[in-house]
Write an enzyme that holds these catalytic residues in place. Structure first.
Site, short mmCIF file in Angstrom:
data_model
loop_
_atom_site.label_atom_id
_atom_site.label_comp_id
_atom_site.label_asym_id
_atom_site.label_seq_id
_atom_site.Cartn_x
_atom_site.Cartn_y
_atom_site.Cartn_z
N LYS A 146 33.28 54.64 22.05
CA LYS A 146 34.40 54.97 21.17
C LYS A 146 34.11 56.25 20.39
CE LYS A 146 37.56 52.97 17.80
NZ LYS A 146 37.95 51.79 17.02
N MET A 181 41.51 24.19 51.29
CA MET A 181 40.38 24.47 52.18
C MET A 181 39.21 23.54 51.85
SD MET A 181 39.43 26.13 54.78
CE MET A 181 40.06 27.78 55.15
N GLU A 191 42.89 41.24 32.02
CA GLU A 191 42.21 42.37 32.66
C GLU A 191 41.90 42.09 34.13
OE1 GLU A 191 41.38 41.16 29.72
OE2 GLU A 191 41.38 42.82 28.28
N PHE A 233 30.40 43.98 17.36
CA PHE A 233 31.60 43.23 17.73
C PHE A 233 32.15 43.76 19.05
CE2 PHE A 233 36.30 42.71 17.52
CZ PHE A 233 36.31 41.33 17.69
N GLN A 234 32.46 42.84 19.95
CA GLN A 234 32.97 43.17 21.29
C GLN A 234 32.07 44.13 22.05
OE1 GLN A 234 37.23 44.16 20.93
NE2 GLN A 234 37.69 42.00 21.26
#
Lengths: 177, 590
Positions: free
Chosen positions: B173, B489, B61, B123-124
């Site tokens: 959802k 760097m 993602e 969940f999630q």
């Protein structure tokens, strides 16, 4: 550092308080007190926020607050030109021997007894921060069992209203070709 | 479906929330989405399957988020990414923070657990609206499916208007699954959001007066000029007045590098001329810049003799870091156009600024302290040379996308930028791993352009999984890995400030992984180059590949450093143009 009182009109939606509190904390500003409640318009809530900051950071926090989409308007209230009140409720030890003394002291402050038990009196008092502080000092010798205090709410003097505002600007939405 | 969705916008046709979401995105003009499906967002992926919108299935993602950023910057439009709840959404946190810092217009759509489960540690489940409050311009949680079209319309309006930024739309959802009616709004009203784009005429007059009175003015050009597409007006203003120009890291390309008035990039790794141009000026005309610490160095000694005109669309930027003499709130393009008009009118009255001595002084500094680098004595490859040649061969019409670190600084200096939106990087947040996914997004948005990701070997190993996406989806980006086998760097700072104690900066990436084989494994073309003599030929070979991604492993000298440099927290007066070498200014000229 000086104390500033900000009246903030916000949209009455879930999450707005979290946005404002989060903004103060991540930009490093301490809130002395915060009170939030409904207004004459059910879609708008009003927050009274008391902060203790210098002039320049205050300007920055006001600008940052203004960037929040749900913040409609911010007005700094001048304490000479507005009425500021806090509400306090104190449960003071008072039994049959000294109840009279306690009630006399409460009356001096125009407090209101809202509950009585055999060994305590619960008082409600409104006023500015100085008055409430003085009242606590007078009650302390009797013994304070419990104390709760609201944040400050404030309103400007005179007939002007900060909630009078232009109708929300409608923006046309692009339609698909 | 596409014909229908346009015509039924006013009918309030019965659809699922998921269908309403996809129709809303179509109505908002979305052509491409980068994303990954998952449980909570799954209902939306069903109507998406039939939509004219192209969905590009990424591998992480974070890649979707940076791709949306690259897409937005390359096209000047809004980039869109999509993810599921919980970990899908939290993986977008870095790109959202990045877009917030760099004012990139972007809309992220995330699935959320069903409304009844919110707050139960389902969940999630992650409170992505709460998590992203400080790193988005605004965000929404939608639990009522009837709100979907309005929220999507508001999200796109917020993302692209005013000071652009990322907006997150979190949709439960249950709202996606429920029946609702779809009606695309004809107008929206956000009572707390009224960006000011027209500058105040009094401020323009005041600014004009200061510009004409000043003797050592400089145009300090920031990313706001790119976002407001003000490059043409900027050039008019510069050429009308003859005032020298500096372009910040976010503004590279807003003013042509080839222009004689251009002093280069200011700041910690800025050119001597740009740093001196600000430091010794008596008037800074800030256009869509924000006096970032990487530009100003120690604030109390930054440009001590300068008055400041600060134009920005975001009032909160004005006076935030540096006190301002003339604040101008407005869209950069309108501000600059108004300044051009006001100064033209003054010129017609015979009023012009006298900057002759100043222009001579900065031109002298620019000539005496050009960007340069040492060729490694052992005949190994100088990274700066690679970028010089890349710029020369691929040209100023190409898009260059950098990661973060030494290679980013070399890419900003040694590639010549002539056009806006051809330089894409992570300026504010400094996100390593930005380059490959952002280049992917840029290439989707501008398929006809050659898109180079200039990446470090450290950065490249953070996000190179998107090469799989590029190969499979036909997005032939080119990647120049500037491989100095270290976190360069950080290593440079260890060289300069930690007595060469190289704690945990040795990546050994000339040994592991084999970048050529890695490219091959991803179905890309892998090339390698370690000699200066082979650079041109290797770049040309990479330019010839146009069907799959190309990865070039440029194995460069590991001790090369970025110069000039102002050490962190010190004054810009302490700039060195090479190690231990400070410029001397002939200030008698001033």
């Amino acid at each position: 550092m000086t104390v500033h009182t900000l009246s903030v009109l916000v949209e009455n939606r879930p999450g707005v308080l979290a946005r404002i509190a989060g903004l103060f904390s991540r930009r490093g500003f301490n809130i002395d007190s915060l009170a939030v409640g409904p207004t004459e318009d059910s879609s708008v809530s009003r927050m009274t926020i008391v902060v203790n900051v210098e002039e320049t950071p205050l300007e920055q926090v006001t600008k940052q607050l203004n960037k929040l989409v749900e913040v409609i308007k911010i007005v700094e209230l001048d304490d000479r030109d507005s009425i500021e009140k806090e509400l306090m409720m104190v449960k003071v030890k008072a039994d049959v021997n000294n109840r009279g003394q306690v009630v006399d002291a409460i009356a001096l402050f125009r407090g209101k007894v809202v509950d009585v038990a055999p060994d305590t009196i619960t008082v409600q008092l409104t006023g500015n921060a100085d008055k409430l502080r003085d009242f606590v000092a007078v009650m302390e010798p009797f013994g304070i069992r419990e104390l709760v205090q609201s944040g400050m709410v404030a309103i400007g003097r005179g007939s002007r209203s900060i909630t009078e505002r232009a109708k929300p600007l409608a923006v046309p939405v692009e339609q698909p070709a | 479906m596409t014909e229908q969705s346009a015509s039924d916008s006013s009918t309030g046709e019965s659809v699922t929330g998921a269908q309403s979401l996809i129709k809303s995105l179509e109505h908002a003009g979305v052509k491409d989405i980068f994303g990954i499906p998952g449980g909570a967002i799954l209902p939306a992926y069903d109507p998406l399957y039939d939509s004219k919108i192209r969905h590009i299935l990424v591998r992480h993602e974070q890649g979707a988020g940076h791709a949306a950023q690259g897409y937005a910057v390359a096209t000047g439009g809004v980039g869109v990414c999509m993810a599921t709840s919980g970990p899908g959404a939290t993986n977008l946190v870095t790109p959202l923070a990045d877009a917030h810092m760099d004012s990139v217009p972007m809309v992220a759509v995330t699935g959320q657990v069903g409304a009844a489960s919110i707050g139960t540690d389902a969940f999630q489940e992650a409170d992505i609206r709460g998590i992203t409050m400080p790193i988005t311009k605004h965000n929404f949680l939608v639990t009522n499916p009837a709100d979907i079209p309005r929220v999507v319309a508001e999200a796109f309006y917020l993302a692209r208007s005013g000071r652009p930024g990322p907006v997150l739309v979190d949709v439960a959802k249950s709202a996606l699954q429920a029946q609702t009616s779809f009606e695309w709004p004809t107008e929206i009203s956000l009572s707390g959001y009224r960006p000011v784009t027209r500058p105040h005429s009094k401020q323009i007059r005041e600014a004009t007066r200061l510009i004409l009175e000043s003797r050592r003015p400089v145009l300090y050009v920031g990313g706001g000029t790119i976002r407001s597409r003000a490059h043409k007006e900027l050039r008019q203003l510069a050429e009308l007045t003859g005032i020298p120009v500096v372009t910040t890291l976010m503004a590279r390309g807003a003013f042509p590098d080839s222009h004689p008035q251009h002093l280069g990039m200011p700041g910690m790794h800025g050119t001597v001329a740009a740093v001196a141009g600000l430091q010794k000026s008596d008037l800074i005309i800030s256009l869509g810049a924000r006096f970032d610490d990487r530009v100003t160095g120690a604030l109390d000694s930054f440009a001590p003799g300068a008055k400041v005109i600060h134009a920005d669309i975001d009032p909160a930027e004005i006076g935030k870091n540096r006190a301002v003499d003339v604040p101008i709130v407005g869209d950069c393009r309108e501000v600059i156009a108004d300044l051009v008009a006001a100064l033209t009118a003054e010129q017609e009255q015979g009023n012009t600024g006298d900057y002759e001595g100043w222009v001579k002084f900065v031109a002298g500094v620019k000539m005496r302290y050009p960007l340069g680098y040492d060729t490694p004595p052992d005949g190994t490859l100088a990274p700066q040379y690679v970028l010089e040649r890349l710029s020369h061969i691929s040209g100023p019409e190409s898009i260059y996308v950098a990661g973060v670190g030494q290679h980013q600084m070399w890419a900003t200096h040694f590639i010549q930028y002539e056009n806006p939106n051809t330089w894409i990087n992570s300026g504010g947040l400094g996100t390593m791993g930005f380059a490959v996914p952002a280049a992917m997004g840029a290439k989707v948005g501008r398929p006809e352009a050659t898109v180079w990701a200039v990446d470090g070997d450290g950065c490249f190993q953070m996000t190179n999984q998107e090469l799989a996406t590029c190969t499979i989806e036909g997005i032939p980006i080119k990647v120049a890995v500037i491989n100095n086998e270290s976190l360069g760097m950080v290593r440079q700072w260890q060289t300069l400030f930690y007595e060469g104690r190289y704690s945990n900066t040795d990546l050994q990436s000339k040994r592991i992984p084999d970048f050529v084989k890695l490219a091959d494994a991803y179905g890309a073309v892998g090339l390698s180059c370690e000699s200066p003599a082979d650079v041109d030929e290797t770049i040309k070979k990479a330019m010839e590949v146009d069907d799959v991604p190309v990865v070039v492993d440029f194995r460069v000298h590991r001790d090369a450093m970025v110069w000039p440099m102002v050490p962190a927290g010190t004054s810009n007066d302490d700039i060195n143009y090479a190690r231990g070498l400070a410029p001397e200014f002939e200030e008698d000229d001033l």
